[in-house]
Design a protein around this motif. Structure first.
Motif, PDB file in Angstrom:
ATOM      1  N   LEU A  21       0.812  -1.222   0.000  1.00  0.00           N
ATOM      2  CA  LEU A  21       0.000   0.000   0.000  1.00  0.00           C
ATOM      3  C   LEU A  21       0.843   1.268   0.000  1.00  0.00           C
ATOM      4  O   LEU A  21       0.287   2.377  -0.005  1.00  0.00           O
ATOM      5  N   GLN A  22       2.170   1.123   0.047  1.00  0.00           N
ATOM      6  CA  GLN A  22       3.037   2.294   0.116  1.00  0.00           C
ATOM      7  C   GLN A  22       2.819   3.270  -1.044  1.00  0.00           C
ATOM      8  O   GLN A  22       2.702   4.481  -0.826  1.00  0.00           O
ATOM      9  N   PRO A  23       2.769   2.817  -2.303  1.00  0.00           N
ATOM     10  CA  PRO A  23       2.576   3.778  -3.407  1.00  0.00           C
ATOM     11  C   PRO A  23       1.275   4.564  -3.287  1.00  0.00           C
ATOM     12  O   PRO A  23       1.257   5.784  -3.486  1.00  0.00           O
ATOM     13  N   ALA A  24       0.181   3.878  -2.953  1.00  0.00           N
ATOM     14  CA  ALA A  24      -1.108   4.564  -2.835  1.00  0.00           C
ATOM     15  C   ALA A  24      -1.101   5.540  -1.663  1.00  0.00           C
ATOM     16  O   ALA A  24      -1.622   6.663  -1.765  1.00  0.00           O
ATOM     17  N   PHE A  26       1.563   7.031  -0.310  1.00  0.00           N
ATOM     18  CA  PHE A  26       2.446   8.148  -0.639  1.00  0.00           C
ATOM     19  C   PHE A  26       1.742   9.136  -1.565  1.00  0.00           C
ATOM     20  O   PHE A  26       1.858  10.362  -1.396  1.00  0.00           O
ATOM     21  N   ALA A  27       1.000   8.632  -2.555  1.00  0.00           N
ATOM     22  CA  ALA A  27       0.285   9.513  -3.485  1.00  0.00           C
ATOM     23  C   ALA A  27      -0.772  10.331  -2.754  1.00  0.00           C
ATOM     24  O   ALA A  27      -0.923  11.539  -2.992  1.00  0.00           O
ATOM     25  N   GLU A  28      -1.503   9.704  -1.836  1.00  0.00           N
ATOM     26  CA  GLU A  28      -2.542  10.428  -1.100  1.00  0.00           C
ATOM     27  C   GLU A  28      -1.926  11.448  -0.145  1.00  0.00           C
ATOM     28  O   GLU A  28      -2.427  12.572   0.001  1.00  0.00           O
ATOM     29  N   LEU A  29      -0.822  11.070   0.506  1.00  0.00           N
ATOM     30  CA  LEU A  29      -0.138  11.991   1.420  1.00  0.00           C
ATOM     31  C   LEU A  29       0.412  13.195   0.667  1.00  0.00           C
ATOM     32  O   LEU A  29       0.282  14.349   1.114  1.00  0.00           O
ATOM     33  N   ALA A  30       1.026  12.947  -0.492  1.00  0.00           N
ATOM     34  CA  ALA A  30       1.582  14.038  -1.298  1.00  0.00           C
ATOM     35  C   ALA A  30       0.477  14.978  -1.766  1.00  0.00           C
ATOM     36  O   ALA A  30       0.633  16.210  -1.735  1.00  0.00           O
ATOM     37  N   ARG A  31      -0.642  14.411  -2.186  1.00  0.00           N
ATOM     38  CA  ARG A  31      -1.762  15.238  -2.646  1.00  0.00           C
ATOM     39  C   ARG A  31      -2.309  16.105  -1.505  1.00  0.00           C
ATOM     40  O   ARG A  31      -2.633  17.288  -1.702  1.00  0.00           O
ATOM     41  N   HIS A  32      -2.388  15.521  -0.309  1.00  0.00           N
ATOM     42  CA  HIS A  32      -2.877  16.273   0.860  1.00  0.00           C
ATOM     43  C   HIS A  32      -1.940  17.436   1.192  1.00  0.00           C
ATOM     44  O   HIS A  32      -2.380  18.591   1.348  1.00  0.00           O
ATOM     45  N   ASN A  33      -0.642  17.153   1.323  1.00  0.00           N
ATOM     46  CA  ASN A  33       0.317  18.198   1.690  1.00  0.00           C
ATOM     47  C   ASN A  33       0.387  19.290   0.627  1.00  0.00           C
ATOM     48  O   ASN A  33       0.496  20.483   0.938  1.00  0.00           O
ATOM     49  N   TYR A  34       0.324  18.892  -0.627  1.00  0.00           N
ATOM     50  CA  TYR A  34       0.437  19.847  -1.730  1.00  0.00           C
ATOM     51  C   TYR A  34      -0.747  20.812  -1.738  1.00  0.00           C
ATOM     52  O   TYR A  34      -0.573  22.034  -1.873  1.00  0.00           O
ATOM     53  N   SER A  35      -1.961  20.271  -1.599  1.00  0.00           N
ATOM     54  CA  SER A  35      -3.142  21.141  -1.605  1.00  0.00           C
ATOM     55  C   SER A  35      -3.156  22.054  -0.380  1.00  0.00           C
ATOM     56  O   SER A  35      -3.507  23.242  -0.484  1.00  0.00           O
ATOM     57  N   ARG A  36      -2.739  21.538   0.796  1.00  0.00           N
ATOM     58  CA  ARG A  36      -2.690  22.381   1.995  1.00  0.00           C
ATOM     59  C   ARG A  36      -1.623  23.474   1.857  1.00  0.00           C
ATOM     60  O   ARG A  36      -1.812  24.604   2.330  1.00  0.00           O
ATOM     61  N   ALA A  37      -0.511  23.149   1.212  1.00  0.00           N
ATOM     62  CA  ALA A  37       0.548  24.144   1.018  1.00  0.00           C
ATOM     63  C   ALA A  37       0.058  25.297   0.149  1.00  0.00           C
ATOM     64  O   ALA A  37       0.382  26.473   0.398  1.00  0.00           O
ATOM     65  N   ILE A  38      -0.724  24.982  -0.869  1.00  0.00           N
ATOM     66  CA  ILE A  38      -1.264  26.039  -1.734  1.00  0.00           C
ATOM     67  C   ILE A  38      -2.201  26.950  -0.945  1.00  0.00           C
ATOM     68  O   ILE A  38      -2.135  28.186  -1.043  1.00  0.00           O
ATOM     69  N   VAL A  39      -3.073  26.343  -0.134  1.00  0.00           N
ATOM     70  CA  VAL A  39      -4.007  27.139   0.672  1.00  0.00           C
ATOM     71  C   VAL A  39      -3.251  28.008   1.677  1.00  0.00           C
ATOM     72  O   VAL A  39      -3.552  29.205   1.858  1.00  0.00           O
ATOM     73  N   LEU A  40      -2.228  27.434   2.338  1.00  0.00           N
ATOM     74  CA  LEU A  40      -1.444  28.196   3.317  1.00  0.00           C
ATOM     75  C   LEU A  40      -0.703  29.359   2.665  1.00  0.00           C
ATOM     76  O   LEU A  40      -0.664  30.471   3.207  1.00  0.00           O
ATOM     77  N   PHE A  93       1.822  27.347 -12.952  1.00  0.00           N
ATOM     78  CA  PHE A  93       2.504  27.038 -14.206  1.00  0.00           C
ATOM     79  C   PHE A  93       2.647  25.530 -14.409  1.00  0.00           C
ATOM     80  O   PHE A  93       2.428  25.011 -15.500  1.00  0.00           O
ATOM     81  N   PHE A  94       3.002  24.812 -13.348  1.00  0.00           N
ATOM     82  CA  PHE A  94       3.218  23.374 -13.468  1.00  0.00           C
ATOM     83  C   PHE A  94       1.926  22.562 -13.355  1.00  0.00           C
ATOM     84  O   PHE A  94       1.949  21.354 -13.527  1.00  0.00           O
ATOM     85  N   ASN A  95       0.831  23.226 -13.027  1.00  0.00           N
ATOM     86  CA  ASN A  95      -0.481  22.564 -12.967  1.00  0.00           C
ATOM     87  C   ASN A  95      -0.470  21.407 -11.964  1.00  0.00           C
ATOM     88  O   ASN A  95      -0.025  20.303 -12.253  1.00  0.00           O
ATOM     89  N   ARG A  96      -1.005  21.659 -10.823  1.00  0.00           N
ATOM     90  CA  ARG A  96      -0.928  20.692  -9.729  1.00  0.00           C
ATOM     91  C   ARG A  96      -1.670  19.390 -10.029  1.00  0.00           C
ATOM     92  O   ARG A  96      -1.389  18.363  -9.435  1.00  0.00           O
ATOM     93  N   LYS A  97      -2.622  19.397 -10.970  1.00  0.00           N
ATOM     94  CA  LYS A  97      -3.386  18.181 -11.262  1.00  0.00           C
ATOM     95  C   LYS A  97      -2.573  17.162 -12.053  1.00  0.00           C
ATOM     96  O   LYS A  97      -2.849  15.977 -12.000  1.00  0.00           O
ATOM     97  N   THR A  98      -1.587  17.658 -12.823  1.00  0.00           N
ATOM     98  CA  THR A  98      -0.802  16.736 -13.649  1.00  0.00           C
ATOM     99  C   THR A  98       0.525  16.364 -13.010  1.00  0.00           C
ATOM    100  O   THR A  98       1.236  15.503 -13.527  1.00  0.00           O
ATOM    101  N   ALA A  99       0.897  17.023 -11.903  1.00  0.00           N
ATOM    102  CA  ALA A  99       2.172  16.721 -11.252  1.00  0.00           C
ATOM    103  C   ALA A  99       2.118  15.336 -10.617  1.00  0.00           C
ATOM    104  O   ALA A  99       1.093  14.912 -10.091  1.00  0.00           O
ATOM    105  N   SER A 100       3.245  14.628 -10.661  1.00  0.00           N
ATOM    106  CA  SER A 100       3.314  13.294 -10.074  1.00  0.00           C
ATOM    107  C   SER A 100       3.337  13.398  -8.551  1.00  0.00           C
ATOM    108  O   SER A 100       3.665  14.457  -7.995  1.00  0.00           O
ATOM    109  N   PRO A 101       3.007  12.314  -7.828  1.00  0.00           N
ATOM    110  CA  PRO A 101       3.048  12.354  -6.356  1.00  0.00           C
ATOM    111  C   PRO A 101       4.417  12.751  -5.810  1.00  0.00           C
ATOM    112  O   PRO A 101       4.503  13.497  -4.827  1.00  0.00           O
ATOM    113  N   ALA A 102       5.498  12.270  -6.434  1.00  0.00           N
ATOM    114  CA  ALA A 102       6.840  12.611  -5.948  1.00  0.00           C
ATOM    115  C   ALA A 102       7.094  14.107  -6.068  1.00  0.00           C
ATOM    116  O   ALA A 102       7.649  14.744  -5.154  1.00  0.00           O
TER     117      ALA A 102
END
Length: 512
Positions: A21-24, A26-40, A93-102
């Motif tokens: 379950l590590q890949p899934a 990691f992807a969910e954790l990265a998505r969470h942190n990334y969206s919160r960083a944008i809001v902050l 510019f990099f479009n957060r929807k297309t960025a990879s989890p890493a």
């Protein structure tokens, strides 16, 4: 017991994610942190604009901040505002929807690390003005509540900015007692924030595991439901097959009962019809011993021969009717030219008609095709022609017809094999008729014409045999082919006409 309880509490800070379950995760954790960083970052930009407008602009106009260290602090805020704006532009510019989890994970970590370092720098610079570390403490708990990182990443994220803050306090704060208090407060706050972050991370991981478990359960339930559906389909199919088998068994049983009843009735009729010729044979056989006159013996032999021949004819007819009854159980239909079949049957009876000085005429339309069991239909035609000869006096004419007839009020759709297009063809049937100039049919005869073992008022004109089964079996055969059979007569001694209608072959109708 207390040690075990403490260990369970301590384990709450550490949750292990299975390797599968590590890949899934990691992807969910990265998505969470990334969206919160944008809001902050967006929120911090708005707050800084307000602070600069309300605080620093007024102090700049009063000329206070140049002399007491506000200038350095203002520059730090201005640079922070620019960095936040640049970071948001890069995100767009990099479009957060297309960025990879890493990529998302690294961007969020860089943002968090930068904010912690910058807040540590702000609190260090504030030592010359107010001597507070409020900004750093707010940043610590804000980060702990919104950003979740692994154990190693969290140690780096909380440890390095804290070290920078301690170095900044030592450099900027001139009062040793105040510096010591800040060391203790900042360290306690950093440890508490780190523990809070670990607890939040563990809670996030547990929620992820629960969701995965729920997905697995739903998947398992779906598989079980699918399995149950297949089992139900299998059970329904078995029940349907069982029902069909029961129905077929009932039909077979009914057919066997009919066959048994038919056999019993056939034996009774056979015994009745064979009794008289047998009595004649037995009687004349005894009389032969009492006569020495060769002429009388020869005459008696002729009587015995005629009765034996009659018995042979009856037995042959019974066997033939029984064979037809058996064949009717399984029709073997094929495309048959009824025109040719009618001609063949007529030619076979020409000799029999000639023995009674009768004439058979035909009016046969060519290429009358139907999908039938040719053997059974032939037996029907033979029965009709045999009856016409049998019940007609000598010197009469028998007429056999075969033609196509169209019922224009009904239509069916077929496909032309040549043109491969849909065409509408009137429903066509093949009509075969046999007309005689014999004894005709009375009203009573018409009522029981196609009954089993029914003998009509007419009698054979040449002493032929009759079992009363021919027309009954003819009706059964024609019904099994989806056709119809009937007779017409103007009354006694005015002849009769028997008609057969069978559905024409659709392919041949379309070609025509």
């Amino acid at each position: 017991m207390q040690v075990s309880h403490f260990w369970q509490r301590f384990q709450a800070f550490f949750v292990t994610i299975p390797d599968t379950l590590q890949p899934a995760f990691f992807a969910e954790l990265a998505r969470h942190n990334y969206s919160r960083a944008i809001v902050l970052s967006l929120g911090l930009m708005i707050i800084h604009v307000g602070l600069i407008e309300l605080n620093f602009s007024q102090r700049y106009q009063n000329g206070v901040w140049q002399s007491v260290g506000y200038e350095q602090l203002a520059y730090l805020h201005f640079i922070l505002e620019g960095v936040l704006a640049l970071w948001l532009l890069l995100v767009v510019f990099f479009n957060r929807k297309t960025a990879s989890p890493a990529v998302q994970y690294r961007w969020a970590f860089v943002f968090s690390f930068f904010m912690m370092i910058w807040c540590a720098a702000l609190s260090s610079s504030d030592q010359k003005i107010h001597g507070q570390i409020t900004v750093y403490i707010i940043a610590l708990f804000g980060l702990a509540a919104t950003q979740y990182y692994s154990l190693r990443a969290s140690l780096v994220l909380y440890g390095m900015p804290h070290t920078a803050l301690l170095l900044g306090i030592a450099e900027m704060q001139s009062d040793a007692q105040t510096a010591s208090a800040h060391y203790i407060n900042a360290s306690v706050a950093a440890i508490l924030a780190w523990l809070l972050s670990r607890l939040a991370y563990a809670n996030f991981a547990r929620e992820f595991l629960l969701r995965q478990k729920e997905k697995e359960l739903l998947h398992e339930l779906s598989k079980q439901a699918e399995h149950l559906a297949k089992e139900k389909q299998h059970t329904d199919r078995l029940l349907r097959e069982l029902s069909e088998a029961s129905w077929e068994l009932a039909l077979t049983n009914e057919s066997l009962q009919r066959a048994n009843a038919f056999k019993t009735e056939l034996f009774e009729i056979a015994a009745h019809d064979l009794k008289n010729p047998l009595q004649a044979i037995v009687g004349f056989s005894h009389l032969i011993d009492e006569f020495d006159d060769i002429a009388k013996v020869k005459e008696m032999n002729k009587v015995i021969y005629r009765n034996a021949e009659r018995m042979f004819g009856l037995i042959s007819e019974f066997l033939e009717q029984a064979n037809i009854e058996q064949q009717m159980q399984n029709l073997e239909k094929s495309l048959t030219n009824l025109s040719s079949l009618t001609e063949q049957v007529v030619s076979r009876f020409m000799h029999q008609a000639a023995l009674k000085q009768q004439t058979i005429t035909t009016h046969i339309e060519p290429n009358c095709f139907a999908k039938v069991d040719s053997v059974l239909i032939q037996s029907v035609l033979e029965n009709l022609l045999s009856n016409a000869i049998k019940y007609s006096p000598e010197g009469k004419t028998i007429t056999a017809n075969c033609e196509k007839r169209q019922a224009k009020s009904r239509q069916q759709e077929t496909i032309s094999k040549k043109q491969e297009e849909k065409v509408h063809v009137p429903l066509t049937c093949i009509r075969i008729s046999v007309q005689d100039e014999g004894q005709g049919l009375s009203e009573e005869d018409m009522k029981q014409l196609f009954g089993k073992f029914k003998r009509l008022s007419a009698t054979p004109t040449g002493g032929e045999n009759s079992t009363g089964l021919g027309l009954y079996l003819a009706r059964q055969i024609i019904d099994r082919h989806g056709g119809r059979i009937w007779a017409e007569s103007d009354g006694k001694d005015r002849g009769a006409t028997f008609f057969i209608e069978l559905p024409a072959a659709v392919e041949k109708v379309a070609e025509a």
